[in-house]
Write a protein that holds these residues in place. Structure first.
Motif: not given
Length: 208
Positions: A192-208
């Motif tokens: 997967a393209h883990w450095d893309g905006a969609e991946a970062k949005a997912l990770i940001g959701w998990a961090i919140r």
């Protein structure tokens, strides 16, 4: 007659004083005071949790784990051979990535994971890329050097215990997103393209 005129004048002056309220005092209104209306209040609705962002890998989507299972007990090693208990990462959201130097999709996505760690890695998040190569550091070290991987720490699992903890159904690579409480948020099989905006949005959701 002068007396009558003087009496009339006195009476007229007295009447005027009574009409105006007298003594320079403000005349009080006999009407009862109307209480001020209470300010209107609007009940605030409870905040609705944000939906998990959708993320698509090269071949498969990220799949949520609705029951949020706890991260299984697991010990890996660092580049110097020191044991690393996965429980020691609790308090951070993690992207655990199982990979190997002989896996073409793993090699393809490793630079993206390195950039993700460089961008978001810190007190709240870390990429834990675990190599399952039998050769350990003898194989991973040269690969990191050749690929220019600089932000990812090296973690090794020569006994492949991680593959038992996270059974592979579609092969390597396998990425597991874990929240700060050590519970699995979901996983994605394949690169997967883990450095893309969609991946970062997912990770940001998990961090919140």
């Amino acid at each position: 007659m002068a007396i009558f005129r003087r009496i009339a004048t006195i009476v007229a002056v007295g009447t005027a004083i009574l009409v105006t309220g007298g003594c320079g005092e403000k005349k009080e209104s006999s009407a009862p005071a109307t209480p001020a209306a209470a300010p209107a209040t609007t009940a605030e609705a409870p905040a609705t949790p944000a939906a998990m962002p959708v993320f698509q890998g090269e071949a498969r989507p990220f799949v949520a784990s609705p029951d949020r299972p706890a991260l299984p007990p697991m010990t890996i090693t660092d580049k110097d051979g020191n044991p690393v208990d996965m429980a020691s990462f609790k308090g951070k959201a993690l992207l655990i990535n199982l990979w190997a130097t002989w896996c073409a999709p793993c090699i393809r996505e490793m630079p993206a994971l390195d950039r993700l760690q460089a961008d978001l890695g810190g007190d709240k998040f870390q990429v834990v890329a675990i190599s399952v190569d039998r050769g350990g550091m003898n194989e991973v070290g040269p690969f990191f050097e050749k690929a220019g991987i600089k932000s990812l720490p090296i973690y090794l699992d020569q006994k492949m215990t991680s593959m038992k903890a996270f059974p592979l159904k579609e092969g390597l690579p396998l990425s597991i997103l874990v929240d700060a409480e050590g519970r699995e948020v979901g996983r994605l099989a394949g690169a997967a393209h883990w450095d893309g905006a969609e991946a970062k949005a997912l990770i940001g959701w998990a961090i919140r």
